[in-house]
Design a protein around this motif. Structure first.
Motif, PDB file in Angstrom:
ATOM      1  N   SER A  76     -75.994  11.176   9.082  1.00 40.42           N
ATOM      2  CA  SER A  76     -75.820  12.314   9.991  1.00 40.42           C
ATOM      3  C   SER A  76     -75.381  11.890  11.389  1.00 40.42           C
ATOM      4  CB  SER A  76     -77.102  13.139  10.068  1.00 40.42           C
ATOM      5  OG  SER A  76     -78.143  12.395  10.662  1.00 40.42           O
ATOM      6  N   TYR A  77     -75.860  10.742  11.849  1.00 42.57           N
ATOM      7  CA  TYR A  77     -75.473  10.316  13.198  1.00 42.57           C
ATOM      8  C   TYR A  77     -73.981  10.036  13.268  1.00 42.57           C
ATOM      9  CZ  TYR A  77     -75.300   8.173  17.710  1.00 42.57           C
ATOM     10  OH  TYR A  77     -74.976   7.907  19.012  1.00 42.57           O
ATOM     11  N   PHE A  78     -73.468   9.300  12.307  1.00 40.87           N
ATOM     12  CA  PHE A  78     -72.047   8.959  12.291  1.00 40.87           C
ATOM     13  C   PHE A  78     -71.187  10.218  12.204  1.00 40.87           C
ATOM     14  CE2 PHE A  78     -73.862   5.083  10.054  1.00 40.87           C
ATOM     15  CZ  PHE A  78     -73.879   4.309  11.196  1.00 40.87           C
ATOM     16  N   ILE A  79     -71.620  11.147  11.376  1.00 37.98           N
ATOM     17  CA  ILE A  79     -70.869  12.394  11.212  1.00 37.98           C
ATOM     18  C   ILE A  79     -70.920  13.215  12.498  1.00 37.98           C
ATOM     19  CG2 ILE A  79     -70.811  14.594   9.944  1.00 37.98           C
ATOM     20  CD1 ILE A  79     -71.869  12.906   7.497  1.00 37.98           C
ATOM     21  N   SER A  80     -72.101  13.308  13.111  1.00 36.38           N
ATOM     22  CA  SER A  80     -72.237  14.098  14.341  1.00 36.38           C
ATOM     23  C   SER A  80     -71.430  13.519  15.494  1.00 36.38           C
ATOM     24  CB  SER A  80     -73.709  14.214  14.743  1.00 36.38           C
ATOM     25  OG  SER A  80     -74.203  12.982  15.236  1.00 36.38           O
ATOM     26  N   ARG A  81     -71.185  12.212  15.449  1.00 39.60           N
ATOM     27  CA  ARG A  81     -70.398  11.561  16.514  1.00 39.60           C
ATOM     28  C   ARG A  81     -68.912  11.506  16.161  1.00 39.60           C
ATOM     29  NH1 ARG A  81     -72.587  11.203  21.399  1.00 39.60           N
ATOM     30  NH2 ARG A  81     -70.962   9.702  21.773  1.00 39.60           N
ATOM     31  N   ASN A  82     -68.535  12.164  15.077  1.00 42.67           N
ATOM     32  CA  ASN A  82     -67.131  12.247  14.653  1.00 42.67           C
ATOM     33  C   ASN A  82     -66.498  10.881  14.393  1.00 42.67           C
ATOM     34  OD1 ASN A  82     -67.013  15.106  14.777  1.00 42.67           O
ATOM     35  ND2 ASN A  82     -66.848  14.969  16.995  1.00 42.67           N
ATOM     36  N   TRP A  83     -67.264  10.021  13.729  1.00 42.77           N
ATOM     37  CA  TRP A  83     -66.680   8.744  13.323  1.00 42.77           C
ATOM     38  C   TRP A  83     -65.569   9.007  12.319  1.00 42.77           C
ATOM     39  CZ3 TRP A  83     -69.713   3.700  12.448  1.00 42.77           C
ATOM     40  CH2 TRP A  83     -70.449   3.377  13.590  1.00 42.77           C
ATOM     41  N   GLN A  84     -64.569   8.174  12.335  1.00 45.99           N
ATOM     42  CA  GLN A  84     -63.489   8.305  11.363  1.00 45.99           C
ATOM     43  C   GLN A  84     -64.059   8.077   9.961  1.00 45.99           C
ATOM     44  OE1 GLN A  84     -60.242   5.687  12.292  1.00 45.99           O
ATOM     45  NE2 GLN A  84     -60.083   6.421  14.386  1.00 45.99           N
ATOM     46  N   PRO A  85     -63.563   8.837   8.977  1.00 45.89           N
ATOM     47  CA  PRO A  85     -64.080   8.659   7.606  1.00 45.89           C
ATOM     48  C   PRO A  85     -64.012   7.216   7.105  1.00 45.89           C
ATOM     49  CG  PRO A  85     -62.758  10.647   7.743  1.00 45.89           C
ATOM     50  CD  PRO A  85     -62.613   9.937   9.076  1.00 45.89           C
ATOM     51  N   SER A  86     -62.974   6.486   7.481  1.00 38.93           N
ATOM     52  CA  SER A  86     -62.868   5.094   7.022  1.00 38.93           C
ATOM     53  C   SER A  86     -63.986   4.228   7.606  1.00 38.93           C
ATOM     54  CB  SER A  86     -61.501   4.508   7.384  1.00 38.93           C
ATOM     55  OG  SER A  86     -61.328   4.483   8.792  1.00 38.93           O
ATOM     56  N   TRP A  87     -64.432   4.523   8.830  1.00 37.44           N
ATOM     57  CA  TRP A  87     -65.536   3.776   9.430  1.00 37.44           C
ATOM     58  C   TRP A  87     -66.842   4.082   8.702  1.00 37.44           C
ATOM     59  CZ3 TRP A  87     -64.631   5.146  15.292  1.00 37.44           C
ATOM     60  CH2 TRP A  87     -63.404   4.608  15.705  1.00 37.44           C
ATOM     61  N   ILE A  88     -67.036   5.359   8.370  1.00 35.23           N
ATOM     62  CA  ILE A  88     -68.246   5.763   7.656  1.00 35.23           C
ATOM     63  C   ILE A  88     -68.281   5.118   6.275  1.00 35.23           C
ATOM     64  CG2 ILE A  88     -69.489   7.716   6.654  1.00 35.23           C
ATOM     65  CD1 ILE A  88     -68.411   9.409   9.021  1.00 35.23           C
ATOM     66  N   THR A  89     -67.138   5.153   5.590  1.00 29.51           N
ATOM     67  CA  THR A  89     -67.044   4.530   4.267  1.00 29.51           C
ATOM     68  C   THR A  89     -67.354   3.041   4.356  1.00 29.51           C
ATOM     69  OG1 THR A  89     -65.420   6.168   3.560  1.00 29.51           O
ATOM     70  CG2 THR A  89     -65.523   4.121   2.298  1.00 29.51           C
ATOM     71  N   ALA A  90     -66.826   2.369   5.359  1.00 36.13           N
ATOM     72  CA  ALA A  90     -67.091   0.931   5.530  1.00 36.13           C
ATOM     73  C   ALA A  90     -68.579   0.682   5.761  1.00 36.13           C
ATOM     74  CB  ALA A  90     -66.267   0.379   6.681  1.00 36.13           C
ATOM     75  N   ALA A  91     -69.222   1.509   6.569  1.00 37.71           N
ATOM     76  CA  ALA A  91     -70.654   1.341   6.833  1.00 37.71           C
ATOM     77  C   ALA A  91     -71.466   1.519   5.553  1.00 37.71           C
ATOM     78  CB  ALA A  91     -71.111   2.341   7.898  1.00 37.71           C
ATOM     79  N   ILE A  92     -71.095   2.506   4.751  1.00 41.39           N
ATOM     80  CA  ILE A  92     -71.783   2.738   3.479  1.00 41.39           C
ATOM     81  C   ILE A  92     -71.576   1.550   2.539  1.00 41.39           C
ATOM     82  CG2 ILE A  92     -71.799   4.152   1.383  1.00 41.39           C
ATOM     83  CD1 ILE A  92     -71.074   6.548   3.218  1.00 41.39           C
ATOM     84  N   GLU A  93     -70.350   1.055   2.462  1.00 41.35           N
ATOM     85  CA  GLU A  93     -70.051  -0.077   1.584  1.00 41.35           C
ATOM     86  C   GLU A  93     -70.812  -1.329   2.007  1.00 41.35           C
ATOM     87  OE1 GLU A  93     -68.506  -0.201  -1.366  1.00 41.35           O
ATOM     88  OE2 GLU A  93     -68.514   1.978  -1.127  1.00 41.35           O
ATOM     89  N   HIS A  94     -70.877  -1.593   3.303  1.00 39.83           N
ATOM     90  CA  HIS A  94     -71.645  -2.753   3.790  1.00 39.83           C
ATOM     91  C   HIS A  94     -73.107  -2.626   3.374  1.00 39.83           C
ATOM     92  CE1 HIS A  94     -68.449  -4.563   6.038  1.00 39.83           C
ATOM     93  NE2 HIS A  94     -68.302  -3.525   6.840  1.00 39.83           N
ATOM     94  N   THR A  95     -73.637  -1.420   3.506  1.00 40.09           N
ATOM     95  CA  THR A  95     -75.035  -1.196   3.139  1.00 40.09           C
ATOM     96  C   THR A  95     -75.245  -1.444   1.653  1.00 40.09           C
ATOM     97  OG1 THR A  95     -75.227   0.431   4.916  1.00 40.09           O
ATOM     98  CG2 THR A  95     -76.928   0.464   3.206  1.00 40.09           C
ATOM     99  N   ARG A  96     -74.370  -0.906   0.843  1.00 44.04           N
ATOM    100  CA  ARG A  96     -74.489  -1.104  -0.616  1.00 44.04           C
ATOM    101  C   ARG A  96     -74.359  -2.571  -0.995  1.00 44.04           C
ATOM    102  NH1 ARG A  96     -70.902   4.032  -2.016  1.00 44.04           N
ATOM    103  NH2 ARG A  96     -72.573   5.552  -2.096  1.00 44.04           N
TER     104      ARG A  96
END
Length: 104
Positions: A76-96
């Protein structure tokens, strides 16, 4: 800064939101035409410094992982700060990747 000073133990997941808050507050000073030009210029320099260190968070995947793993933030934080979708995807992938590498 009061929040950081009062914190007994600064935690990694707080770094990005604190930098965002500082940058947002400096943005307000920069556009406030009631402020002296020297104050606005100092705020611009401070904002540039914050953004310099903010950019370094991209080099440390633990910053993003810690926020995703924090129940208060998750994505929710990344989305609320309008991060680019590619940045969000990268953060999720790093976590996984880290989860599978060390905990699965």
């Amino acid at each position: 800064s009061k929040y950081i000073c009062q914190s007994k133990i600064p935690l990694i997941f707080e770094a990005i939101p604190v930098m965002d808050t500082l940058a947002d507050n400096l943005d307000k000073v920069i556009i406030d035409t009631d402020k002296l030009p020297v104050i606005r210029a100092a705020a611009a320099c401070g904002r540039a410094t914050i953004l310099k260190y903010y950019a370094k968070t991209d080099e440390n995947i633990m910053m993003h992982i810690s926020m995703i793993m924090m129940p208060r933030y998750k994505m929710s934080y990344f989305i609320s700060r309008n991060w680019q979708p590619s940045w969000i995807t990268a953060a999720i992938e790093h976590t996984r990747e880290e989860w599978h590498k060390y905990y699965k």
